[in-house]
Design a protein around this motif. Structure first.
Motif, mmCIF file in Angstrom:
data_model
loop_
_atom_site.group_PDB
_atom_site.id
_atom_site.type_symbol
_atom_site.label_atom_id
_atom_site.label_comp_id
_atom_site.label_asym_id
_atom_site.label_seq_id
_atom_site.Cartn_x
_atom_site.Cartn_y
_atom_site.Cartn_z
ATOM 1 N N GLU A 28 -9.172 -27.426 -29.231
ATOM 2 C CA GLU A 28 -9.141 -26.132 -29.930
ATOM 3 C C GLU A 28 -8.440 -25.082 -29.078
ATOM 4 O O GLU A 28 -7.653 -24.293 -29.584
ATOM 5 C CB GLU A 28 -10.558 -25.654 -30.262
ATOM 6 C CG GLU A 28 -11.105 -26.169 -31.551
ATOM 7 C CD GLU A 28 -12.489 -25.609 -31.864
ATOM 8 O OE1 GLU A 28 -12.748 -25.379 -33.049
ATOM 9 O OE2 GLU A 28 -13.301 -25.410 -30.933
ATOM 10 N N SER A 29 -8.751 -25.072 -27.785
ATOM 11 C CA SER A 29 -8.139 -24.062 -26.925
ATOM 12 C C SER A 29 -6.669 -24.384 -26.622
ATOM 13 O O SER A 29 -5.878 -23.480 -26.410
ATOM 14 C CB SER A 29 -8.932 -23.882 -25.634
ATOM 15 O OG SER A 29 -8.850 -25.034 -24.834
ATOM 16 N N SER A 102 -14.854 -15.556 -32.824
ATOM 17 C CA SER A 102 -15.291 -16.931 -32.548
ATOM 18 C C SER A 102 -16.658 -17.205 -33.170
ATOM 19 O O SER A 102 -16.889 -18.293 -33.701
ATOM 20 C CB SER A 102 -15.323 -17.189 -31.046
ATOM 21 O OG SER A 102 -16.218 -16.299 -30.399
ATOM 22 N N TYR A 106 -17.558 -20.140 -35.861
ATOM 23 C CA TYR A 106 -18.600 -21.150 -35.653
ATOM 24 C C TYR A 106 -19.568 -21.171 -36.835
ATOM 25 O O TYR A 106 -19.987 -22.236 -37.284
ATOM 26 C CB TYR A 106 -19.390 -20.894 -34.365
ATOM 27 C CG TYR A 106 -18.571 -20.961 -33.105
ATOM 28 C CD1 TYR A 106 -17.462 -21.793 -32.980
ATOM 29 C CD2 TYR A 106 -18.909 -20.165 -32.012
ATOM 30 C CE1 TYR A 106 -16.716 -21.829 -31.816
ATOM 31 C CE2 TYR A 106 -18.169 -20.207 -30.846
ATOM 32 C CZ TYR A 106 -17.085 -21.032 -30.741
ATOM 33 O OH TYR A 106 -16.359 -21.077 -29.594
#
Length: 188
Positions: A28-29, A102, A106
């Motif tokens: 993801e990063s 973020s 989530y």
């Protein structure tokens, strides 16, 4: 019962879960959420795509499982000395974390890959456990305390609604206002 709740808490299963979760976070990063695929995650985790499909069903359920783990609180709520102060500090932190880009991602992931509602229940349990710690402390100080469900209904639920549907203008004053509406303003 979902596949995730039937997994043994140790051994190979735990290692697979840990490596797949780590692979999702790393990828993801590095490449962004939109570029994630089951084969890409499997290659990074050192497992076969069929292992992921068998365990999680599809990419969305995997992302949901990872999101639930990321939403788990890492520490106990801070002890500020009174019910109101403890609830305010917790609510402010909760709001800040969940309202962040973020945090909202989530939440969406946790709910989207949750066909049986178990992830939503787990996230709710995290909040209830944190609130329970705060209420137990306040009871130990002989303060009058509401029950956990009342705190969920009057503090957490309105914040979650606003985070999901009306996120503009959310700030710590909003969290403090909700807590004050529940416990009043006299115990400072």
């Amino acid at each position: 019962m979902s596949r995730r709740t039937m997994v043994r808490p140790g051994g190979r299963s735990a290692r697979v879960q840990a490596s797949v979760h780590a692979a999702v976070r790393e990828l993801e990063s590095e490449v962004g959420r939109e570029a994630l695929t089951v084969p890409l995650v499997a290659a990074r985790a050192g497992v076969t795509p069929s292992t992921i499909y068998r365990r999680w069903g599809d990419l969305q359920e995997l992302l949901s499982d990872v999101a639930v783990e990321r939403l788990r609180p890492e520490t106990a709520p801070e002890d500020k000395g009174s019910l109101r102060s403890d609830l305010e500090a917790w609510a402010e932190q909760f709001l800040e974390e969940m309202a962040a880009t973020s945090g909202r991602a989530y939440i969406r992931d946790a709910l989207l890959g949750d066909p049986d509602g178990s992830n939503a229940g787990q996230c709710s349990d995290y909040a209830a456990e944190q609130i329970d710690v705060i209420l137990d402390r306040a009871a130990g100080r002989a303060e009058d305390i509401p029950d956990v469900e009342t705190v969920l209904d009057r503090v957490v639920a309105p914040m979650m609604y606003r985070i999901l549907f009306r996120p503009d203008g959310l700030d710590t004053a909003y969290a403090r206002q909700l807590v004050a509406g529940l416990v009043g303003s006299t115990d400072r």
